[in-house]
Design a protein around this motif. Structure first.
Motif, PDB file in Angstrom:
ATOM      1  N   VAL A   2      17.242   5.691 -14.200  1.00 26.95           N
ATOM      2  CA  VAL A   2      16.696   4.554 -14.953  1.00 26.95           C
ATOM      3  C   VAL A   2      17.700   3.411 -15.032  1.00 26.95           C
ATOM      4  O   VAL A   2      17.340   2.245 -14.898  1.00 26.95           O
ATOM      5  N   ALA A   5      17.437   1.253 -11.946  1.00 25.38           N
ATOM      6  CA  ALA A   5      16.095   0.877 -11.472  1.00 25.38           C
ATOM      7  C   ALA A   5      16.008  -0.623 -11.224  1.00 25.38           C
ATOM      8  O   ALA A   5      16.568  -1.427 -11.958  1.00 25.38           O
ATOM      9  N   THR A   6      15.288  -0.994 -10.191  1.00 27.25           N
ATOM     10  CA  THR A   6      15.062  -2.389  -9.848  1.00 27.25           C
ATOM     11  C   THR A   6      14.104  -3.021 -10.852  1.00 27.25           C
ATOM     12  O   THR A   6      13.144  -2.391 -11.290  1.00 27.25           O
ATOM     13  N   LYS A   9       9.902  -2.467 -11.562  1.00 30.29           N
ATOM     14  CA  LYS A   9       9.462  -1.194 -10.992  1.00 30.29           C
ATOM     15  C   LYS A   9       9.183  -0.187 -12.108  1.00 30.29           C
ATOM     16  O   LYS A   9       9.780  -0.247 -13.182  1.00 30.29           O
ATOM     17  N   VAL A  10       8.274   0.738 -11.858  1.00 28.69           N
ATOM     18  CA  VAL A  10       7.984   1.837 -12.758  1.00 28.69           C
ATOM     19  C   VAL A  10       8.080   3.132 -11.957  1.00 28.69           C
ATOM     20  O   VAL A  10       7.907   3.134 -10.741  1.00 28.69           O
ATOM     21  N   TYR A  11       8.346   4.208 -12.655  1.00 28.60           N
ATOM     22  CA  TYR A  11       8.471   5.494 -11.977  1.00 28.60           C
ATOM     23  C   TYR A  11       7.106   6.158 -11.933  1.00 28.60           C
ATOM     24  O   TYR A  11       6.450   6.322 -12.954  1.00 28.60           O
ATOM     25  N   SER A  13       5.359   9.640 -10.874  1.00 25.76           N
ATOM     26  CA  SER A  13       5.626  11.026 -10.474  1.00 25.76           C
ATOM     27  C   SER A  13       4.581  11.476  -9.458  1.00 25.76           C
ATOM     28  O   SER A  13       3.449  10.990  -9.447  1.00 25.76           O
ATOM     29  N   TRP A  21      10.227   5.052  -7.529  1.00 23.62           N
ATOM     30  CA  TRP A  21      10.159   3.790  -8.251  1.00 23.62           C
ATOM     31  C   TRP A  21       9.226   2.884  -7.468  1.00 23.62           C
ATOM     32  O   TRP A  21       9.367   2.701  -6.267  1.00 23.62           O
ATOM     33  N   THR A  22       8.222   2.356  -8.157  1.00 20.72           N
ATOM     34  CA  THR A  22       7.148   1.596  -7.525  1.00 20.72           C
ATOM     35  C   THR A  22       6.930   0.287  -8.267  1.00 20.72           C
ATOM     36  O   THR A  22       7.127   0.219  -9.478  1.00 20.72           O
ATOM     37  N   LYS A  23       6.490  -0.711  -7.549  1.00 19.43           N
ATOM     38  CA  LYS A  23       6.147  -1.990  -8.168  1.00 19.43           C
ATOM     39  C   LYS A  23       5.162  -1.740  -9.312  1.00 19.43           C
ATOM     40  O   LYS A  23       4.206  -0.977  -9.155  1.00 19.43           O
TER      41      LYS A  23
END
Length: 170
Positions: A2, A5-6, A9-11, A13, A21-23
């Motif tokens: 965390v 993290a960029t 982005k959200v994680y 699962s 980590w995704t937009k």
């Protein structure tokens, strides 16, 4: 991870004890500029569903493109599948003649998006609005268009359209 993290982005699962980590989201906000006197767009409507083709302008897009050829459409260009909410507000009147029933539908990739269908009676010289709503999962290169039909052939004048698509990763 965390702490590193960029931004934005959200994680997500994957259900197997891992993920990526995704937009956080993608969106498109597009419009047909308001003009009730000219009007902004006139559509020769028929008794069969046809795509409406106004010249749309982007006010804010991220992960989408807006094109006006071959038709006015919003295309998802991101890579992560999205669960999307689609909101369209349309202001219309009829150019001349007696009252007519007009229907609008959202199409995805050339096919009806189930449940995204509204109807309104329009009249000459009287503006009114309708909201067209839908939900859909979008994958890369999926596109959305607006189709309409009328109870008897005539010209539907559009004073404005505002179209918003908001998508969250799935």
């Amino acid at each position: 991870g965390v702490a590193s993290a960029t931004t934005g982005k959200v994680y997500i699962s994957n259900g197997s004890g891992s993920g990526a980590w995704t937009k956080a989201h993608n969106h498109a906000d597009v419009y047909l500029a308001f003009d009730s006197s000219t009007p902004a767009y006139a559509h020769s409507a028929t008794t069969s569903f046809t795509v409406i083709n106004p010249t749309l302008t982007s006010s804010s897009v991220d992960g989408f493109t807006v094109t006006n050829s071959p038709n006015a459409r919003v295309t998802y260009t991101g890579t992560q599948n999205l669960s999307s909410n689609i909101h369209i507000s349309i202001s219309t009147s009829q150019s001349t003649g007696t009252n007519k029933d007009v229907e609008w539908q959202i199409y995805k990739n050339g096919s009806l998006l189930t449940g995204a269908h509204v109807i309104r009676t329009i009249s000459s010289g009287s503006w009114g609005s309708v909201s067209l709503l839908g939900n859909s999962t979008l994958a890369t290169n999926d596109y959305l268009e607006i189709y309409s039909k009328i109870s008897s052939a005539g010209t539907v004048n559009y004073a404005s359209i505002f179209w918003s698509v908001k998508g969250l990763p799935v």
